[in-house]
Design an enzyme around this catalytic site. Structure first.
Site, short mmCIF file in Angstrom:
data_model
loop_
_atom_site.label_atom_id
_atom_site.label_comp_id
_atom_site.label_asym_id
_atom_site.label_seq_id
_atom_site.Cartn_x
_atom_site.Cartn_y
_atom_site.Cartn_z
N GLU A 247 -1.39 0.84 6.04
CA GLU A 247 -0.78 2.01 6.67
C GLU A 247 0.60 2.18 6.06
O GLU A 247 1.52 1.43 6.37
CB GLU A 247 -0.70 1.83 8.19
N CYS A 281 7.25 6.58 10.48
CA CYS A 281 6.36 6.92 9.37
C CYS A 281 5.65 8.23 9.59
O CYS A 281 5.38 8.98 8.63
CB CYS A 281 5.35 5.79 9.13
#
Length: 501
Positions: A247, A281
């Protein structure tokens, strides 16, 4: 973001056997931790291998009871853990509390849903194999290694840790060198409710410790961090065919369509881009606004963002930039945007005063500038005017990242969301998907692959185990050399009858 920190934020002594985590607001020492070497990591994995058998043997009900006890213990100590998160990251008290609320909710969902998602179930054998029964279950991999980030030192790694544990795995967690205390706290609290075996361990250190975990023989690595570091993790794991979940970062867009609730969109953009100092993020970094509502939107965003101030006090709107060298990235992106014709309607280069960065809102920024194409990871927003929502979708899809996105539209939300190349979309809200434990979280392209959260997140830490059992003999059995040509002809006739119309 990257797992390698500046020595001004995490320093080790000459022997590199201990290091300290520092409060980015003050520079004060928060804690002292060991630097785990190759042998230390391998020993932790060896112990985890023994613990994995015990943990898997408890079954879904036994694990749920322990995970529920851990959840209740964490709830009792929320204030204590919040203060530690704020100390190691510098984030405001409310940002840390929000993070912990999500941790608790996801832990509860994973423990409650694991049996239904992963447990043995019957599968139809199909017409051709009518004389068989079939079952499917998802078994734990064994030992899962988790490499976590510093921006959400509890919530993000727990998206892997909680789900891996609920699936029956033991876990070895390498937290960021900037936030080792949070990782150690989570593991220590878990050990209070599972004292028999080291089911959940932490190894602290720097990049070499993370690399050692990749080489340690774990059954899977779950990594959260920057795309370049993710590629290094994949390279380390490739030698042993260790599967990885990656990720990475994002450059997430927010689209404001012609029919949007402009006030709600402006509020969502400011919060999604500024909260946690922009160190998210899946936070909002790019905003594309339809020309029909652009002026109204800019006026509202300017008003809201200009009121926000960073600070070190618990009541500040947001905290400092946690990783010192990230300030240089923010500064370079803002400078490039301004040099290439962009304008700052809130803040500017003067807003960057390490370790704090005040909100910066940029407009008219070229689409090939770093502020549009690269992850900034700071409290900045790039807001560009577009002719309509269709152009906004084209621009949103033009970068290499594909983590999340947001659409504000009263009537076209679903349609626009379906056209976005990313893993997750929120319609008329920001980051809603991350708060829903049942939805998988992850991206495409440079944002990585694999999923945490949801049913996909549980299955991510398992392997499928299929069993077919013959119940009685079949009239037609093509699976033998005694079958004869008539058997095959009858099978093909059946296939044509069932599937050829």
């Amino acid at each position: 973001m990257t797992q390698t920190a500046s020595t001004t934020s995490a320093r080790a002594d000459d022997e590199r056997d201990r290091f300290t985590s520092l409060d980015p607001r003050t520079g004060e020492v928060v804690g002292d931790h060991p630097v785990a070497g190759e042998d230390d990591v391998r020993e932790a994995v060896r112990l985890a291998r023994d613990a994995a058998g015990f943990w898997a043997g408890l079954g879904f009900d036994g694990r749920r009871a322990r995970l529920d006890a851990w959840r209740k213990l964490l709830v009792k100590r929320l204030d204590e853990l919040q203060q530690l998160i704020s100390a190691e990251t510098g984030k405001s008290a409310d940002d840390a509390r929000t993070e912990l609320a999500l941790v608790i909710d996801h832990l509860h969902w994973a423990s409650r849903r694991a049996a239904k998602v992963l447990g043995r179930r019957k599968v139809s054998p199909g017409v051709l194999m009518y004389n068989h029964s079939a079952t499917l279950e998802y078994r734990p991999l064994g030992v899962v290694g988790v490499i976590g980030p510093w921006n959400y030192p509890a919530f993000t790694p727990m998206g892997s840790i909680a789900y891996a544990l609920a699936a029956g795995n033991a876990v070895v967690f390498k937290p960021s060198e900037l936030t080792p205390g949070v990782g150690a706290y989570l593991a220590a609290s878990f050990a209070e409710v599972v004292p028999e075996f080291p089911v959940f361990q932490v190894v602290t250190g720097f990049g070499d410790t993370g690399a050692a975990l990749c080489r340690s023989g774990v059954d899977k690595i779950a990594f959260t961090g920057s795309t370049p570091t993710g590629k290094k993790v994949m390279a380390e794991c490739a030698a042993s065919l260790t599967p990885v979940l990656v990720e990475c970062g994002g450059k997430d867009p927010l689209i404001v369509a012609e029919d949007a609730d402009v006030r709600a969109a402006a509020e969502g953009a400011v919060w999604g881009g500024i909260f946690n100092s922009g160190q998210t993020c899946a936070g909002v970094e790019r905003v594309y606004v339809a020309e029909a509502v652009y002026d109204e939107f800019i006026a509202l965003v300017t008003e809201k963002a200009a009121k926000l101030r960073p600070g070190g006090e618990p009541t500040a709107d947001f905290g400092p930039i946690t990783m010192p060298k990230q300030v240089e990235v923010i500064q370079s992106h803002v400078a490039d945007a301004l040099e290439r014709g962009g304008r700052a309607v809130v803040g500017g280069l003067e807003s960057i005063r390490p370790p704090y960065v005040e909100p910066v809102v940029l407009v008219d920024v070229p689409e090939d500038s770093a502020a549009v194409t690269e992850e900034t990871f700071g409290p900045t927003l790039v807001v560009n005017r577009v002719a309509n929502a269709d152009e906004a979708v084209r621009r949103a899809n033009a970068v290499s990242y594909g983590l999340g996105a947001t659409v504000f539209s009263r009537n076209r939300g679903e349609e626009l969301a379906a056209r976005l190349r990313c893993g997750m979309v929120s319609i008329n809200s920001v980051l809603a998907y991350a708060s829903m434990p049942g939805l998988p979280f992850g991206g495409v392209g440079d944002s990585g692959f694999g999923r945490i959260h949801g049913e996909d997140g549980l299955r991510e830490f398992t392997y499928a185990h299929s069993v077919a059992r013959k119940r009685f003999g079949a009239l037609l059995n093509p699976m033998t050399y005694d079958r004869g040509s008539r058997t095959i002809r009858h099978v093909l006739r059946l296939v044509r009858l069932l599937h050829g119309r």
